[in-house]
Design a protein around this motif. Structure first.
Motif, mmCIF file in Angstrom:
data_model
loop_
_atom_site.group_PDB
_atom_site.id
_atom_site.type_symbol
_atom_site.label_atom_id
_atom_site.label_comp_id
_atom_site.label_asym_id
_atom_site.label_seq_id
_atom_site.Cartn_x
_atom_site.Cartn_y
_atom_site.Cartn_z
ATOM 1 N N ARG A 155 0.863 -1.175 0.000
ATOM 2 C CA ARG A 155 0.000 0.000 0.000
ATOM 3 C C ARG A 155 0.903 1.230 0.000
ATOM 4 N N ILE A 156 0.855 1.987 -1.075
ATOM 5 C CA ILE A 156 1.760 3.113 -1.267
ATOM 6 C C ILE A 156 0.985 4.428 -1.211
ATOM 7 N N GLY A 157 1.546 5.405 -0.518
ATOM 8 C CA GLY A 157 1.056 6.777 -0.552
ATOM 9 C C GLY A 157 2.054 7.639 -1.288
ATOM 10 N N LEU A 158 1.569 8.559 -2.108
ATOM 11 C CA LEU A 158 2.451 9.417 -2.900
ATOM 12 C C LEU A 158 2.019 10.873 -2.765
ATOM 13 N N VAL A 159 2.978 11.726 -2.429
ATOM 14 C CA VAL A 159 2.762 13.166 -2.418
ATOM 15 C C VAL A 159 3.638 13.767 -3.505
ATOM 16 N N GLY A 160 3.003 14.322 -4.535
ATOM 17 C CA GLY A 160 3.744 14.940 -5.625
ATOM 18 C C GLY A 160 3.613 14.178 -6.932
ATOM 19 N N VAL A 161 2.499 14.382 -7.646
ATOM 20 C CA VAL A 161 2.292 13.716 -8.931
ATOM 21 C C VAL A 161 2.607 14.726 -10.037
ATOM 22 N N GLY A 162 3.839 15.226 -10.003
ATOM 23 C CA GLY A 162 4.295 16.181 -11.001
ATOM 24 C C GLY A 162 4.932 15.481 -12.182
ATOM 25 N N LEU A 163 5.857 16.172 -12.850
ATOM 26 C CA LEU A 163 6.477 15.620 -14.051
ATOM 27 C C LEU A 163 7.173 14.295 -13.775
ATOM 28 N N LEU A 171 -1.879 12.548 -3.047
ATOM 29 C CA LEU A 171 -2.423 13.820 -2.596
ATOM 30 C C LEU A 171 -2.999 14.590 -3.771
ATOM 31 N N ASP A 172 -4.264 14.973 -3.668
ATOM 32 C CA ASP A 172 -4.888 15.819 -4.679
ATOM 33 C C ASP A 172 -4.317 17.225 -4.547
ATOM 34 N N HIS A 173 -3.670 17.720 -5.592
ATOM 35 C CA HIS A 173 -2.950 18.997 -5.500
ATOM 36 C C HIS A 173 -2.970 19.689 -6.859
ATOM 37 N N PRO A 174 -3.083 21.022 -6.868
ATOM 38 C CA PRO A 174 -3.102 21.738 -8.156
ATOM 39 C C PRO A 174 -1.850 21.538 -9.001
ATOM 40 N N GLY A 175 -0.724 21.204 -8.376
ATOM 41 C CA GLY A 175 0.515 21.013 -9.115
ATOM 42 C C GLY A 175 0.650 19.657 -9.766
ATOM 43 N N ASN A 176 -0.321 18.780 -9.557
ATOM 44 C CA ASN A 176 -0.256 17.451 -10.174
ATOM 45 C C ASN A 176 -0.399 17.531 -11.689
ATOM 46 N N GLN A 177 0.225 16.595 -12.361
ATOM 47 C CA GLN A 177 -0.055 16.367 -13.776
ATOM 48 C C GLN A 177 -1.455 15.751 -13.897
ATOM 49 N N PRO A 178 -2.037 15.701 -15.102
ATOM 50 C CA PRO A 178 -3.331 15.022 -15.266
ATOM 51 C C PRO A 178 -3.274 13.598 -14.715
#
Length: 295
Positions: A10-18, A37-44
């Motif tokens: 079970r993995i948690g990830l903060v930062g779905v950027g490039l 984490l749902d964040h405006p800086g995420n990629q689609p």
């Protein structure tokens, strides 16, 4: 890329950027469950959601129930904020959960962060990334890891889901230390090649001639090959690293060398070049056009 041979985690990830998007994609492909984490800086993230990932509103919720929490954010201030905020990762961290920091961070901050994670009952590893978003999507990142040997061995199969080359640099913070050394060298070489290209064009030398000589001589290597498409045809897509990130990383290098008490004369010149660029959003290869214009 190797695939994980362990049972799904079970993995948690903060930062779905490039970079984080590719990490997420390959973790899901390997059969691990993922919340992010749902964040405006995420990629689609539609593709990740379609593959079974779930979004969470806070970093605390990302950590709750996770066996491993991956951080893929900009730098030390962001790492500290996402971990230590009232609704941060530490607020949801279960005993023995591993926090893996894939950012580029200041080693002295990393040591303090690791101590606070340990005090909260967790375990910590820095696993700084190199290569580009393209390799991230392909599951072919390079990782530079700082961790105790048993933890490195334990997590190696998981890291191999999204990394091709995994170097164990030493204990906690060694990964971030070597990453700053690596980025100083690669960004310094990029600066040298940018200045040389600008001078070459001012002298009327054909770009292909310059590339042939450098590539078969002392200028050959990974950095030249990433700059080559821009020099040859103005294509900066192979080196999607912003001048702002370069300035940040070189600033961290300065802080680290201050703490170590070692020489940094060359680094000061390289940092001045990047920090002096007015448009910090431009990609590193675009320095060539800027220097050519102002040479």
């Amino acid at each position: 890329m190797q695939s994980s041979t362990e049972i799904p985690r079970r993995i948690g990830l903060v930062g779905v950027g490039l970079m984080g998007h590719g990490i997420a994609r390959n973790l899901l492909k390997a059969g691990h469950s993922l919340v992010f984490l749902d964040h405006p800086g995420n990629q689609p993230v539609d593709d990740l959601l379609a593959a079974g990932a779930e979004a969470r509103a806070t970093a605390r919720e990302v950590a709750e129930g996770a066996e491993v929490v991956l951080l893929c954010v900009t730098g030390s201030p962001q790492v500290e904020a996402v971990l230590f905020a009232p609704d941060g990762v530490l607020a949801g961290l279960a005993p023995e959960t591993v926090v893996v920091d894939c950012s580029t961070a200041l080693p002295s901050s990393t040591a303090k962060v690791a101590a606070r994670v340990a005090a909260a009952g967790g375990r910590f590893m820095d696993a700084a990334m190199t290569r580009t978003p393209k390799e991230a999507e392909e599951g072919r990142l390079n990782l530079i890891v700082g961790a105790p040997q048993p933890l490195f061995d334990e997590l190696h199969p998981l890291l191999a889901c999204f990394a091709e080359n995994i170097a164990h640099a030493g204990e906690v913070s060694a990964g971030h230390t070597v990453k700053l050394l690596h980025n100083f060298v690669s960004l310094g070489f990029a600066a040298i090649l940018a200045e040389a290209t600008a001078a070459s064009r001012r002298a009327g030398i054909d770009d292909e001639a310059l590339l042939e000589v450098l590539g078969k001589g002392g200028g050959g290597g990974v950095v030249l090959e990433r700059l080559r498409p821009f020099i040859a045809s103005g294509d900066a897509s192979g080196f999607r690293f912003s001048v702002a990130n370069a300035s940040k990383d070189l600033g961290y290098y300065h802080a680290m060398t201050d703490e170590l008490g070692v020489a940094r004369g060359l680094a000061e010149a390289v940092h001045a070049l990047y920090a002096g660029v007015e448009d910090q959003s431009m990609a590193v290869p675009e320095l060539i056009a800027l220097l050519e214009k102002h040479s």
